[in-house]
Design a protein around this motif. Structure first.
Motif, mmCIF file in Angstrom:
data_model
loop_
_atom_site.group_PDB
_atom_site.id
_atom_site.type_symbol
_atom_site.label_atom_id
_atom_site.label_comp_id
_atom_site.label_asym_id
_atom_site.label_seq_id
_atom_site.Cartn_x
_atom_site.Cartn_y
_atom_site.Cartn_z
ATOM 1 N N ALA A 184 1.554 4.125 -3.070
ATOM 2 C CA ALA A 184 1.403 5.554 -2.803
ATOM 3 C C ALA A 184 2.647 6.327 -3.222
ATOM 4 O O ALA A 184 2.554 7.438 -3.770
ATOM 5 N N ASN B 68 0.820 -1.211 0.000
ATOM 6 C CA ASN B 68 0.000 0.000 0.000
ATOM 7 C C ASN B 68 0.856 1.263 0.000
ATOM 8 O O ASN B 68 0.547 2.242 -0.688
ATOM 9 N N ARG C 60 2.609 6.658 -6.941
ATOM 10 C CA ARG C 60 1.654 7.677 -7.395
ATOM 11 C C ARG C 60 2.291 9.063 -7.372
ATOM 12 O O ARG C 60 2.056 9.883 -8.264
#
Length: 296
Positions: free
Chosen positions: A38, A34, A41
């Protein structure tokens, strides 16, 4: 055209040519899925702390990326989690411990953040076998000499555990980056085993000053001498040669916008460009210096 006027470039020596078992990469990231997504991104969006398009090439699973590193000739590497806010270090450190337990080439890596209890957390991690820490002041937006961190630094100075620190102002600086921050810390704890990420780019000369002044301060080569990152001044190449024993190979894998081997090729292109930039220097940077530091 006379072919002798444009001789073919000499091929870069391989690690085998250098007499080393492979590459020891001290700047590799493996993160919980996770958090890794991130991070990617942020690169995809060229966010304010990235500052430019940064297409990440290596987005496979953890297992796929470990196999890629092995295929690139990397024989030892880190995982380097870094806490970007309070309350996440314990989660990252627990995940990193599990990762290192199943990947024999990986150094046990951890992070910390200026928050209550950090001294006890760092002491427990050192006692539990953590081999390297990572801090990223640009992302985490904290000062290295934050009062909350001072007891933790005392623990790390006494233990001699290396800490990779991104405190240079590349790719985008802020109030928490720059050599003055590390200098204040080293005045308090001169024997810390700090590894300055990215050779301190773009403040190369100033971070070189600190490495020359403080016995245990080192730098990693991550992204420097590639065609993508901050240009490196030729005038500093003699200092790169002189600092040879304090330079460690790093890559920033997997968040690379170019093929992994480009970092090694960039270092190999330095050979002969200043006295001392020879194959012995390259072997030290790529293996011997880190092996001596980490006992591998």
């Amino acid at each position: 055209m006379n072919p002798k006027s444009n001789p073919e470039p000499t091929p870069a020596p391989t690690p085998e040519d250098l007499g080393i078992p492979g590459l020891f990469d001290v700047h590799v990231h493996f993160l919980p899925e996770n958090i890794q997504r991130a991070v990617w991104r942020q690169f995809d969006e060229a966010g304010p702390k990235i500052g430019r398009p940064w297409p990440v090439l290596y987005r496979g699973s953890d297992e796929e990326r470990v196999e890629q590193l092995r295929g690139f000739g990397v024989r030892r590497f880190t995982a380097l989690p870094y806490a970007h806010k309070p309350g996440v270090a314990a989660y990252l450190n627990g995940w990193a411990a599990e990762f290192a337990a199943r990947v024999p080439e990986c150094l046990r890596s951890a992070t910390f953040y200026p928050e209550p209890g950090v001294e006890g957390d760092v002491a427990a991690l050192v006692a539990d076998g953590v081999e390297v820490f990572k801090l990223h002041t640009q992302v985490g937006e904290f000062l290295l000499d934050d009062p909350l961190l001072l007891p933790a630094w005392e623990v790390l100075e006494e233990s001699g555990t290396p800490i990779v620190v991104h405190v240079g102002s590349g790719p985008v600086g802020n109030a928490f980056t720059g050599p003055e921050h590390l200098e204040r810390l080293l005045r308090l704890f001169p024997d810390l085993r700090v590894i300055v990420a990215h050779l301190g780019a773009p403040e190369f000369a100033e971070f070189f000053d600190l490495a020359e002044r403080y016995e245990h301060t080192r730098l990693d080569t991550t992204m420097v001498f590639t065609d993508f990152f901050v240009p490196f001044p030729d005038a500093l190449l003699p200092r790169v040669a002189a600092l040879g024993g304090k330079l460690l190979y790093g890559s920033d894998f997997p968040s690379l916008p170019y093929e992994y081997g480009h970092q090694y090729d960039g270092l190999a292109r330095l050979l002969g460009r200043a006295p001392g930039l020879d194959e012995g220097w390259l072997a030290g940077v790529c293996w011997h210096n880190a092996a001596a530091l980490f006992g591998s």
